[in-house]
Design a protein around this motif. Sequence first.
Motif, PDB file in Angstrom:
ATOM      1  N   LEU A  81      49.704  81.580 104.140  1.00  0.00           N
ATOM      2  CA  LEU A  81      48.413  82.237 104.320  1.00  0.00           C
ATOM      3  C   LEU A  81      47.261  81.244 104.252  1.00  0.00           C
ATOM      4  O   LEU A  81      46.256  81.394 104.951  1.00  0.00           O
ATOM      5  N   VAL A  82      47.398  80.230 103.408  1.00  0.00           N
ATOM      6  CA  VAL A  82      46.317  79.246 103.283  1.00  0.00           C
ATOM      7  C   VAL A  82      46.530  78.048 104.200  1.00  0.00           C
ATOM      8  O   VAL A  82      45.767  77.093 104.173  1.00  0.00           O
ATOM      9  N   GLY A  83      47.598  78.093 105.011  1.00  0.00           N
ATOM     10  CA  GLY A  83      47.825  77.058 106.014  1.00  0.00           C
ATOM     11  C   GLY A  83      48.421  75.775 105.496  1.00  0.00           C
ATOM     12  O   GLY A  83      48.422  74.765 106.204  1.00  0.00           O
ATOM     13  N   LEU A  84      48.959  75.763 104.277  1.00  0.00           N
ATOM     14  CA  LEU A  84      49.508  74.526 103.718  1.00  0.00           C
ATOM     15  C   LEU A  84      50.899  74.220 104.266  1.00  0.00           C
ATOM     16  O   LEU A  84      51.179  73.112 104.696  1.00  0.00           O
ATOM     17  N   SER A  85      51.774  75.215 104.204  1.00  0.00           N
ATOM     18  CA  SER A  85      53.153  74.986 104.650  1.00  0.00           C
ATOM     19  C   SER A  85      53.657  76.208 105.401  1.00  0.00           C
ATOM     20  O   SER A  85      54.405  77.015 104.853  1.00  0.00           O
ATOM     21  N   PRO A  86      53.241  76.377 106.655  1.00  0.00           N
ATOM     22  CA  PRO A  86      53.675  77.551 107.407  1.00  0.00           C
ATOM     23  C   PRO A  86      55.181  77.615 107.617  1.00  0.00           C
ATOM     24  O   PRO A  86      55.742  78.697 107.796  1.00  0.00           O
ATOM     25  N   GLU A  87      55.871  76.465 107.559  1.00  0.00           N
ATOM     26  CA  GLU A  87      57.313  76.476 107.771  1.00  0.00           C
ATOM     27  C   GLU A  87      58.063  77.059 106.578  1.00  0.00           C
ATOM     28  O   GLU A  87      59.260  77.320 106.658  1.00  0.00           O
ATOM     29  N   LEU A  88      57.370  77.252 105.462  1.00  0.00           N
ATOM     30  CA  LEU A  88      58.027  77.795 104.277  1.00  0.00           C
ATOM     31  C   LEU A  88      57.983  79.317 104.223  1.00  0.00           C
ATOM     32  O   LEU A  88      58.346  79.894 103.211  1.00  0.00           O
ATOM     33  N   HIS A  89      57.528  79.953 105.277  1.00  0.00           N
ATOM     34  CA  HIS A  89      57.487  81.415 105.270  1.00  0.00           C
ATOM     35  C   HIS A  89      58.903  81.962 105.099  1.00  0.00           C
ATOM     36  O   HIS A  89      59.816  81.633 105.851  1.00  0.00           O
ATOM     37  N   THR A  90      59.097  82.802 104.089  1.00  0.00           N
ATOM     38  CA  THR A  90      60.442  83.246 103.727  1.00  0.00           C
ATOM     39  C   THR A  90      60.904  84.479 104.476  1.00  0.00           C
ATOM     40  O   THR A  90      62.071  84.848 104.394  1.00  0.00           O
ATOM     41  N   GLY A  91      60.021  85.144 105.196  1.00  0.00           N
ATOM     42  CA  GLY A  91      60.414  86.375 105.875  1.00  0.00           C
ATOM     43  C   GLY A  91      60.052  87.619 105.092  1.00  0.00           C
ATOM     44  O   GLY A  91      60.330  88.736 105.527  1.00  0.00           O
ATOM     45  N   LEU A  92      59.446  87.445 103.924  1.00  0.00           N
ATOM     46  CA  LEU A  92      59.019  88.587 103.119  1.00  0.00           C
ATOM     47  C   LEU A  92      57.691  89.114 103.645  1.00  0.00           C
ATOM     48  O   LEU A  92      56.729  88.366 103.800  1.00  0.00           O
ATOM     49  N   THR A  93      57.642  90.406 103.963  1.00  0.00           N
ATOM     50  CA  THR A  93      56.420  91.042 104.452  1.00  0.00           C
ATOM     51  C   THR A  93      56.164  92.307 103.648  1.00  0.00           C
ATOM     52  O   THR A  93      57.022  92.773 102.889  1.00  0.00           O
ATOM     53  N   TRP A  94      54.963  92.875 103.844  1.00  0.00           N
ATOM     54  CA  TRP A  94      54.666  94.126 103.144  1.00  0.00           C
ATOM     55  C   TRP A  94      55.590  95.248 103.623  1.00  0.00           C
ATOM     56  O   TRP A  94      55.892  96.163 102.858  1.00  0.00           O
ATOM     57  N   GLN A  95      56.038  95.166 104.867  1.00  0.00           N
ATOM     58  CA  GLN A  95      56.894  96.217 105.396  1.00  0.00           C
ATOM     59  C   GLN A  95      58.309  96.179 104.810  1.00  0.00           C
ATOM     60  O   GLN A  95      58.887  97.231 104.499  1.00  0.00           O
ATOM     61  N   ASN A  96      58.864  94.982 104.661  1.00  0.00           N
ATOM     62  CA  ASN A  96      60.248  94.918 104.178  1.00  0.00           C
ATOM     63  C   ASN A  96      60.359  94.643 102.678  1.00  0.00           C
ATOM     64  O   ASN A  96      61.471  94.590 102.145  1.00  0.00           O
ATOM     65  N   ALA A  97      59.231  94.466 101.985  1.00  0.00           N
ATOM     66  CA  ALA A  97      59.263  94.131 100.559  1.00  0.00           C
ATOM     67  C   ALA A  97      60.046  95.146  99.718  1.00  0.00           C
ATOM     68  O   ALA A  97      60.864  94.746  98.876  1.00  0.00           O
ATOM     69  N   PRO A  98      59.832  96.473  99.881  1.00  0.00           N
ATOM     70  CA  PRO A  98      60.619  97.415  99.068  1.00  0.00           C
ATOM     71  C   PRO A  98      62.122  97.287  99.288  1.00  0.00           C
ATOM     72  O   PRO A  98      62.904  97.319  98.328  1.00  0.00           O
ATOM     73  N   ALA A  99      62.539  97.124 100.564  1.00  0.00           N
ATOM     74  CA  ALA A  99      63.970  96.984 100.840  1.00  0.00           C
ATOM     75  C   ALA A  99      64.513  95.674 100.286  1.00  0.00           C
ATOM     76  O   ALA A  99      65.636  95.630  99.766  1.00  0.00           O
ATOM     77  N   VAL A 100      63.724  94.593 100.372  1.00  0.00           N
ATOM     78  CA  VAL A 100      64.148  93.303  99.836  1.00  0.00           C
ATOM     79  C   VAL A 100      64.344  93.393  98.327  1.00  0.00           C
ATOM     80  O   VAL A 100      65.366  92.940  97.788  1.00  0.00           O
ATOM     81  N   ILE A 101      63.380  93.988  97.632  1.00  0.00           N
ATOM     82  CA  ILE A 101      63.476  94.097  96.176  1.00  0.00           C
ATOM     83  C   ILE A 101      64.668  94.969  95.774  1.00  0.00           C
ATOM     84  O   ILE A 101      65.414  94.640  94.841  1.00  0.00           O
ATOM     85  N   ALA A 102      64.856  96.072  96.489  1.00  0.00           N
ATOM     86  CA  ALA A 102      65.970  96.969  96.169  1.00  0.00           C
ATOM     87  C   ALA A 102      67.314  96.268  96.374  1.00  0.00           C
ATOM     88  O   ALA A 102      68.220  96.367  95.526  1.00  0.00           O
ATOM     89  N   PHE A 103      67.449  95.541  97.487  1.00  0.00           N
ATOM     90  CA  PHE A 103      68.725  94.875  97.754  1.00  0.00           C
ATOM     91  C   PHE A 103      68.935  93.692  96.818  1.00  0.00           C
ATOM     92  O   PHE A 103      70.063  93.437  96.375  1.00  0.00           O
ATOM     93  N   LEU A 104      67.871  92.958  96.501  1.00  0.00           N
ATOM     94  CA  LEU A 104      67.992  91.883  95.514  1.00  0.00           C
ATOM     95  C   LEU A 104      68.449  92.430  94.170  1.00  0.00           C
ATOM     96  O   LEU A 104      69.260  91.803  93.473  1.00  0.00           O
ATOM     97  N   THR A 105      67.930  93.590  93.798  1.00  0.00           N
ATOM     98  CA  THR A 105      68.326  94.210  92.527  1.00  0.00           C
ATOM     99  C   THR A 105      69.797  94.575  92.541  1.00  0.00           C
ATOM    100  O   THR A 105      70.512  94.358  91.553  1.00  0.00           O
ATOM    101  N   LEU A 106      70.265  95.109  93.662  1.00  0.00           N
ATOM    102  CA  LEU A 106      71.686  95.468  93.772  1.00  0.00           C
ATOM    103  C   LEU A 106      72.579  94.237  93.680  1.00  0.00           C
ATOM    104  O   LEU A 106      73.571  94.221  92.937  1.00  0.00           O
ATOM    105  N   VAL A 107      72.226  93.189  94.419  1.00  0.00           N
ATOM    106  CA  VAL A 107      73.024  91.960  94.383  1.00  0.00           C
ATOM    107  C   VAL A 107      72.946  91.311  92.998  1.00  0.00           C
ATOM    108  O   VAL A 107      73.951  90.846  92.453  1.00  0.00           O
TER     109      VAL A 107
END
Length: 203
Positions: free
Chosen positions: A65-91
């Motif tokens: 977001l601040v333009g320091l390391s755009p290549e480090l974007h992990t794929g986490l977005t506001w849209q998929n955040a709930p599913a990511v957290i839920a699946f991380l919790t399961l794993v």
Amino acid sequence: VMILMFTAIYSTISIIEDRREGFLQGVLVAPISRISLVLGKVFGGTILAVLQALVFLLVGPALSLVGLSPELHTGLTWQNAPAVIAFLTLVGFSLTALGYLIAWPMDSTHGFHAIMSIFLMPMWLLSGSFFPPGESGWLSWVIRLNPLTYGVAGLRRIMTADPASVEALPPWWLCISITILAAAAYIGAAVWVTGRRSAHNAR
């Protein structure tokens, strides 16, 4: 997934320390069910592991977001955040239960570290994190039989924006099913070994 796995499993080393200091013996004679003891330790380790994994996942988007390391974007977005957290919790729950299962019979932290070093690295390396299973060969079957493979694949399916890039991965329903079955098996075995050692100590 690597951060989640190592944090989840190594959090259960407290079981050995609690036994050494006598705290665990006091818990075992308390009027609580063995499954309550198991779930309490497993949920504690799961929360710690998920929080550490989320810290890492948030670093990438924040730097992008601040333009320091755009290549480090992990794929986490506001849209998929709930599913990511839920699946991380399961794993994380599944992996912490596995750590409990390994730590409970042990009396030495040195032995725990030795087993984890031999056991954890192959489990992670053979989870599809570095290379796909392939179509044939014994190594592809080892990867397919590894429950962590489906945790990695499920997280990739959630966090990858391009569906075509994850077509070769196991289907979503299989990722969830295998992860849930593995967690249930680990918890069942953990409850069994806890009751078995408790009965042995009582005799």
